[in-house]
Design an enzyme around this catalytic site. Structure first.
Site, PDB file in Angstrom:
ATOM      1  N   ASP A 174      38.157  15.600  72.399  1.00 16.72           N
ATOM      2  CA  ASP A 174      36.972  14.794  72.102  1.00 16.72           C
ATOM      3  C   ASP A 174      37.342  13.812  71.007  1.00 16.72           C
ATOM      4  OD1 ASP A 174      34.505  13.687  71.260  1.00 16.72           O
ATOM      5  OD2 ASP A 174      33.428  15.444  71.996  1.00 16.72           O
ATOM      6  N   ALA A 234      28.777  18.839  84.045  1.00 16.74           N
ATOM      7  CA  ALA A 234      28.291  17.684  83.286  1.00 16.74           C
ATOM      8  C   ALA A 234      27.728  16.627  84.231  1.00 16.74           C
ATOM      9  CB  ALA A 234      29.414  17.123  82.418  1.00 16.74           C
ATOM     10  N   ARG A 235      28.576  15.709  84.704  1.00 16.64           N
ATOM     11  CA  ARG A 235      28.172  14.665  85.634  1.00 16.64           C
ATOM     12  C   ARG A 235      29.254  14.515  86.705  1.00 16.64           C
ATOM     13  NH1 ARG A 235      23.885  15.290  83.941  1.00 16.64           N
ATOM     14  NH2 ARG A 235      22.372  13.788  83.103  1.00 16.64           N
ATOM     15  N   ASP A 259      29.085  22.131  89.735  1.00 22.25           N
ATOM     16  CA  ASP A 259      27.630  22.098  89.770  1.00 22.25           C
ATOM     17  C   ASP A 259      27.117  20.686  90.012  1.00 22.25           C
ATOM     18  OD1 ASP A 259      25.005  23.388  89.382  1.00 22.25           O
ATOM     19  OD2 ASP A 259      24.886  22.136  87.584  1.00 22.25           O
ATOM     20  N   GLU A 264      24.324  12.951  94.804  1.00 28.65           N
ATOM     21  CA  GLU A 264      23.479  14.143  94.850  1.00 28.65           C
ATOM     22  C   GLU A 264      22.105  13.815  95.447  1.00 28.65           C
ATOM     23  OE1 GLU A 264      25.408  16.181  90.822  1.00 28.65           O
ATOM     24  OE2 GLU A 264      23.287  15.675  90.883  1.00 28.65           O
ATOM     25  N   HIS A 281      23.534  21.329  91.163  1.00 32.14           N
ATOM     26  CA  HIS A 281      23.069  20.757  89.892  1.00 32.14           C
ATOM     27  C   HIS A 281      21.951  21.617  89.301  1.00 32.14           C
ATOM     28  CE1 HIS A 281      22.868  16.747  87.493  1.00 32.14           C
ATOM     29  NE2 HIS A 281      22.582  17.792  86.724  1.00 32.14           N
TER      30      HIS A 281
END
Length: 322
Positions: A174, A234-235, A259, A264, A281
């Site tokens: 990060d 996350a995305r 996920d 989507e 999701h």
């Protein structure tokens, strides 16, 4: 004078939670099913505020709906909202940053363990009449492995707490978090290449921006270990899905727990492979988290309409406005 809050789109059974928040306010609540900017403009004319789940809120929306004084996003991410355009039009955007602190890390761990222990594969085999413990070989021990976290917000920090009993070495990529803060959480700050090369498990927790789109692409996947498992809660667009599917099929990585997907719901079924575990999701969800999300964002938007400062702002209309 009655004000109007338009829910642009939602997949909840009803808007009873929002209605309960607004019960004593002189506010009309109107639910719509608009996803595109054009649909939002057509259905939300005259609205004083918007509550948004998946709809795309662009600069054109703010141009066409000058009465809008607040936008609330059901959730954490605001990548579907042009927050800079909102600021330029003097409109605060708010989200709900803390509602699923328990749910997402728990789901992330669940996906990881399902992949490692081959649980979906065994489940399908037994339902198909097969009883063979060797069908999932090889399975590696979780304890003592290395977990790489891409992003280090509240959710991955909570995940570190949840995996404490597994005695994992935790690496973090990060660029916006100091090494001291990462070390204080019991992890090591590293570069992305180092993380991908060393981690058996890689969990994605970064926001979706122009910079992070396809952060995990074919080159990144090529740097991962052959026994690596990638988890994304996350995305979807953070990962190049086609490159990921190719890597799994080729055996270049061991598997993935997803996920989220780039589209989507997907227009075509994603790769059907024993080494990939999908969920729709849903990592954010529990009954408690959903109620907190809906109640919090509605209260925040109502407060803005009443002249109160936003509780969870993601932009600064004072600096960004005219």
């Amino acid at each position: 004078m009655t004000e109007t809050i338009v829910v642009t789109d939602y997949d909840f059974p009803d808007l009873s939670i929002e209605s309960s928040v607004l019960e004593d306010a002189d506010v009309e609540l109107r639910g719509e099913y608009a996803r595109t900017p054009e649909e939002v403009i057509d259905t939300a004319r005259g609205a004083d505020a918007l509550l948004v789940q998946y709809a795309e809120i662009t600069e054109a929306v703010f141009e066409a709906l000058p009465d809008v004084r607040a936008v609330g996003r059901y959730g954490i991410g605001v990548d579907s909202i042009d927050v800079d355009a909102a600021a330029a039009h003097g409109v605060p955007v708010v989200n709900v940053p803390d509602y699923c602190i328990e749910e997402v890390p728990t789901h992330t761990l669940g996906l990881l363990l399902a992949c490692v222990r081959k649980i979906p594969k065994y489940d399908r085999a037994i339902k198909g009449g097969e009883w063979d413990w060797t069908a999932g070989k090889p399975i590696h021990r979780v304890t003592g492995a290395t977990l790489g976290l891409v992003g280090f917000g509240k959710l991955p920090r909570r995940l570190i707490d949840l995996v404490e009993g597994f005695d994992l070495d935790v690496l973090v990529y990060d660029p916006y978090v100091d090494a001291e803060k990462i070390e204080a959480a019991g992890a090591e700050k590293v570069g992305l290449d180092d993380l991908l090369g060393r981690s058996r498990y890689v969990s994605i927790h970064a926001p979706l921006t122009d910079e992070t789109r396809h952060l995990i692409d074919a080159d990144a996947l090529d740097r991962m270990r052959e026994d690596a498992i990638l988890v994304n809660t996350a995305r979807g667009p953070l990962v190049d899905a086609e490159a990921l599917f190719e890597a799994v099929e080729a055996g270049d990585i061991a598997g993935a727990g997803l996920d989220v997907l780039p589209e989507e719901p997907p227009s075509d079924p994603p790769l059907d492979h024993d080494a990939i575990v999908y969920t729709p999701h849903v990592a954010f969800y529990s009954e408690a988290s959903e109620e907190t999300m809906r109640r919090t964002v509605t209260e925040d938007v109502l407060g803005i309409l009443r002249g109160e400062p936003p509780r969870n702002p993601v932009n600064d209309p004072v600096d960004g406005g005219d």
